[in-house]
Design an enzyme around this catalytic site. Structure first.
Site, PDB file in Angstrom:
ATOM      1  N   SER A   1       5.235   3.701  -7.713  1.00 30.84           N
ATOM      2  CA  SER A   1       4.350   4.438  -6.823  1.00 30.84           C
ATOM      3  C   SER A   1       3.124   3.632  -6.435  1.00 30.84           C
ATOM      4  CB  SER A   1       3.915   5.738  -7.512  1.00 30.84           C
ATOM      5  OG  SER A   1       2.838   6.332  -6.847  1.00 30.84           O
TER       6      SER A   1
ATOM      7  N   ASP B   1       1.169   6.292  -0.102  1.00 30.15           N
ATOM      8  CA  ASP B   1       2.380   6.652  -0.828  1.00 30.15           C
ATOM      9  C   ASP B   1       3.328   5.473  -0.706  1.00 30.15           C
ATOM     10  OD1 ASP B   1       3.917   9.334  -1.937  1.00 30.15           O
ATOM     11  OD2 ASP B   1       5.281   7.896  -0.998  1.00 30.15           O
TER      12      ASP B   1
ATOM     13  N   ARG C   1      14.022   7.176  -6.678  1.00 36.20           N
ATOM     14  CA  ARG C   1      13.453   6.586  -7.891  1.00 36.20           C
ATOM     15  C   ARG C   1      13.999   7.339  -9.097  1.00 36.20           C
ATOM     16  NH1 ARG C   1       7.480   5.540  -6.643  1.00 36.20           N
ATOM     17  NH2 ARG C   1       8.378   3.785  -5.517  1.00 36.20           N
TER      18      ARG C   1
ATOM     19  N   ARG D   1       0.212   4.911  -6.485  1.00 33.46           N
ATOM     20  CA  ARG D   1      -0.918   5.664  -7.020  1.00 33.46           C
ATOM     21  C   ARG D   1      -1.998   4.750  -7.608  1.00 33.46           C
ATOM     22  NH1 ARG D   1       2.986   8.420 -11.375  1.00 33.46           N
ATOM     23  NH2 ARG D   1       4.023   8.699  -9.397  1.00 33.46           N
TER      24      ARG D   1
ATOM     25  N   ASP E   1       2.250  17.918   0.256  1.00 34.78           N
ATOM     26  CA  ASP E   1       3.655  17.926  -0.148  1.00 34.78           C
ATOM     27  C   ASP E   1       3.882  17.689  -1.637  1.00 34.78           C
ATOM     28  OD1 ASP E   1       2.968  15.263  -0.356  1.00 34.78           O
ATOM     29  OD2 ASP E   1       4.506  14.512   1.013  1.00 34.78           O
ATOM     30  N   HIS E   2       2.876  17.177  -2.360  1.00 36.69           N
ATOM     31  CA  HIS E   2       3.095  16.733  -3.736  1.00 36.69           C
ATOM     32  C   HIS E   2       2.810  17.782  -4.806  1.00 36.69           C
ATOM     33  CE1 HIS E   2       3.941  12.677  -2.546  1.00 36.69           C
ATOM     34  NE2 HIS E   2       3.802  12.192  -3.766  1.00 36.69           N
TER      35      HIS E   2
END
Length: 784
Positions: free
Chosen positions: A668, A191, A473, A670, A126-127
């Site tokens: 995030s 995520d 965000r 990440r 999806d990213h």
């Protein structure tokens, strides 16, 4: 050789003692977790047993958060249980990964040598889909551009027993809600908006890839015992007020750091006025206040959603065990917030931070006073936060009113369906048409502009402008990489209304629009179905199940690839103190994971650690000069880009540290924001305070995450200091670290630093990373 490995895995619990939360049940009833895993069962009996053990120990009522979290304890009878202090060892039901973070997670899992994941796991594409023209065109472009990465994820999923959702299937959190989440589940996802699943009564937590690797390897997931913040809802949502306004108000109350280390638990009579997907919206954006996760108690709105998504068996099963899916009367909360839904106004939060809240009634005057651009250039609805059937139908009701009076959007307008199922269903029911008719462009079923995947053409970088979104965000440069874009977040209904007016001062509750006939009219309150009357249309089949036999699958990574790179172990700690280390950067103000490792165009390098490290700290503000991506090289005394300076230090065998402000690493999940500093030679990050996920990610990669015992000591650090961390040989849980700051004028300061590492995490540091420690353990088992 394979048989030897399997014996080793068995001894350490990696292989034969796989502990799926529901592979065996003592009762006669067996309810599958999902239609995609018919042999993996929900086990409410196990939760109930664990809860009873813990309740006897606590001798008090329990919150819902405690019931679910403690219900998944690895050892409920012996586990230390102190909120905010104890480290829990938990057994999650499943792991979910989005394609940007899955690349590094799978590279780490591959390097572990473990042959198959131990818990149900999925990868969701999806990213990597950039918004340019429209859904179909953008999806095909992404498939062509990212073919190498998609192939790697697809084949590694097949090789290691992971479900794979292809590009175009939708956003990870919407797919999870539609297919996998269930009341009482414990899920981790790579995520930060994984908490979306709290809308179905689950404890769903965003983590870094290294945590996902641990769970997929059948290790317990370790997390600090969360505090519990109660949000008591009374009254009912009405008129223009939507579920999004609840979390926008909570963000106003708690701020971006107020939920750190806590689960937000919503309860009270007002809960029943919120749809299941609306609850998901609220939980999703709970990430913006730093919460570990958020959740709601099981109720009839969740049952309705489970029935609508063909999971009535789960709804029936949950009803029988409802006592473990709701909080006990009188359960204690660490903090209580009360919101009256009858009085709650629609809110618009921003710019530049999601906790700067404005009731719609005051937004215009505040914008004029602050000098924010009033002309709304682009309005965007959808994303993982607000792309449900209800969201789209309520927005369409606003668009339909406008079209009946010949009014189109004055702002550019985009719509992002959350999943293929949502796209197909709103098209079948004609809900997309009014949104298109007012000028909307339907984008691909993907994250798109919400995460910076937006090829924006209407402005130049540096142009001061305003956008409004229904996203979650809105940090500086988040959506379009333009630091002058003033991004505001609101409900999709409010965003649609603002798109029609094209002006930030428009209040649809009071103001009017002018129809094509010249007559003024006022928009009526939005309306729409919570769930489709004809049921959901699944659309195209985009799921790839793991094969029964995976031995024939190979996962190749081209050594010359610019997108993928196999990982080499990080160096182990040499057993010595860190002495006279340069400060790479002293960050001034907010430093999110977007500042540390930008998304957008850099997403394509998420599987190549060396290449993506060229984005490290690009937008962090240097306290020395107030500029971005310009730091002084302490060896040459020349200014240069941050990544280039870090590489210079690494080449000259000079480890370095970072100094940061409060809530460092918010945003995030990440882990690249921890991997990149580690890869380029960083050994410690010293800040006023950390965001939860990022602190854990630093620990996993062998970097010391340290906080000033006195937060004002941040001001003692000068950008050209040499930093020494003394006494590391005696590093122990709860024991402070002495830090000596040697200034360029030959004076020095001594400050005290805290850390939160437990015994196991200190072993990660000494081994060089958590993955190194795992490899050490496996090697020791093989040699027995």
């Amino acid at each position: 050789m394979l048989s030897i490995k399997r014996q080793a895995f068995a001894r350490h619990g990696y292989w034969t003692s796989i502990r799926y939360f529901g592979t065996s049940l003592s009762s006669k009833q067996k309810v599958s977790m999902s239609k995609f895993e018919p042999e993996k069962f929900i086990n409410y009996e196990r939760i109930e047993q664990n809860v009873e053990v813990v309740k006897q120990r606590l001798a008090r009522p329990m919150t819902l958060s405690e019931k679910i979290v403690y219900g998944h304890l690895d050892d409920p009878s012996q586990q230390d249980l102190v909120r905010g202090e104890s480290y829990l060892r938990l057994r999650p039901d499943r792991v979910a990964m989005q394609d940007a973070t899955a690349q590094m997670a799978m590279l780490q899992f591959i390097s572990s040598g473990i042959p198959k994941v131990a818990v149900p796991s999925t990868i969701h594409c999806d990213h990597l889909i950039e918004a340019q023209v429209g859904g179909a065109e953008d999806l095909q472009r992404a498939k062509d551009l990212h073919k190498e990465v998609y192939s790697f994820l697809s084949t590694s999923a097949s090789k290691y027993g992971i479900g794979f959702w292809k590009p175009g299937s939708g956003i990870i959190h919407q797919i999870m809600l539609e297919n996998y989440c269930f009341p009482g589940m414990l899920q981790i996802g790579t995520d930060s908006h994984t908490p979306n699943g709290g809308g179905l009564g689950g404890v769903c937590v965003g983590v870094g890839g290294a945590d996902a690797v641990d769970v997929m390897a059948n290790l317990p997931w370790e997390v600090k015992c969360p505090k519990v913040i109660g949000v008591y809802l009374k009254g009912k949502l009405n008129g223009w007020t939507s579920p999004k306004d609840v979390i926008l108000k909570v963000a106003d109350i708690l701020t971006v750091a107020g939920g750190t280390g806590a689960i937000i638990e919503y309860h009270g009579p007002g809960v029943d006025s919120i749809s299941c997907t609306g609850m998901g919206t609220i939980c999703n954006m709970g990430a913006e206040v730093g919460a570990t996760t958020s959740l709601f108690p099981y109720n009839h709105r969740m049952a309705a959603y489970l029935n609508a998504t063909n999971r009535s068996a789960i709804a029936e099963y949950a009803e029988k065990y409802k006592h473990i899916l709701v909080p006990d009367e009188g359960a204690p909360y660490d903090r209580m917030v009360e919101i009256d839904l009858d009085e709650l106004q629609p809110h618009v939060n921003g710019p530049f931070t999601p906790d700067l809240a404005h009731p719609i009634s005051t937004l215009g005057s505040t914008a004029e006073t602050k000098g924010w651009p009033l002309d709304i250039k682009v309005a965007l609805i959808g994303s993982c936060t607000n792309s449900s059937y209800e969201d789209m139908s309520r927005s369409a009701s606003i668009a339909k009113q406008a079209m009946e009076r010949g009014v189109k959007a004055k702002s550019a307008f985009t719509i992002t369906p959350g999943s293929e199922q949502i796209r197909a269903t709103i098209e079948r029911d004609g809900i997309d048409q009014p949104l298109r008719d007012i000028g909307g462009i339907v984008l691909a079923n993907a994250c798109g502009p919400c995460i910076g995947q937006w090829d924006r053409k209407d402005i130049k970088k540096g142009d001061k402008n305003t956008i409004v979104t229904s996203y979650n965000r809105n940090f500086t440069g988040r959506n379009d990489a333009n630091p002058q874009t003033h991004a505001f977040v609101a409900s999709p209904e409010i965003v649609t209304a603002l798109a029609l007016a094209g002006d930030l001062r428009f209040n649809p509750l009071e103001d009017t629009l002018t129809g094509a006939d010249g007559k003024e009219f006022k928009l009526e309150c939005p309306s729409g179905d919570e769930l489709p009357q004809k049921g959901f249309d699944p659309g195209q089949d985009t799921y790839q199940p793991p094969p029964t036999a995976s031995d024939n699958f190979t996962v190749d990574v081209d050594s010359s690839s610019s997108r993928l790179q196999l990982l080499n172990p990080f160096n182990r700690w040499d057993g010595k103190d860190y002495v006279d280390l340069p400060v790479l950067i002293k960050v001034k103000g907010k430093c999110t994971t977007d500042h540390i490792s930008a998304a957008g165009p850099w997403l394509k390098f998420r599987g190549h650690l060396d290449n993506i490290s060229n984005n490290m700290f690009l937008t962090a503000v240097n306290a020395e000069n107030g500029e971005m991506n310009k730091v002084r090289n302490q060896l040459t005394r020349e200014f240069g880009p941050v990544p280039e300076t870090a590489r210079y230090y690494k080449k000259h065998n000079t480890p370095w540290v970072v100094i940061g402000d409060a809530n460092y690493g918010e945003g995030s999940s990440r882990e690249h924001a921890a991997l990149e500093p580690r890869h380029l030679g960083g050994v410690a990050v010293i800040v006023r305070s950390f965001a939860r996920i990022h602190e854990t990610n630093l620990k996993k990669q062998g970097i010391l995450p340290l906080t000033f015992a006195n937060p004002t000591d941040y001001d003692k650090v000068r950008p050209d200091d040499r930093v020494s961390l003394v006494g590391l040989q005696n590093l122990a849980p709860g024991k402070d670290i002495k830090c000596i700051l040697k200034h360029s004028d030959d004076n020095s300061d001594e400050v005290t630093l805290h850390h939160t590492m437990n015994t196991a995490q200190i072993k990660w540091f000494k081994a060089g990373s958590a993955l190194n420690h795992m490899a050490d353990t496996l090697a020791a088992d093989r040699n027995q």
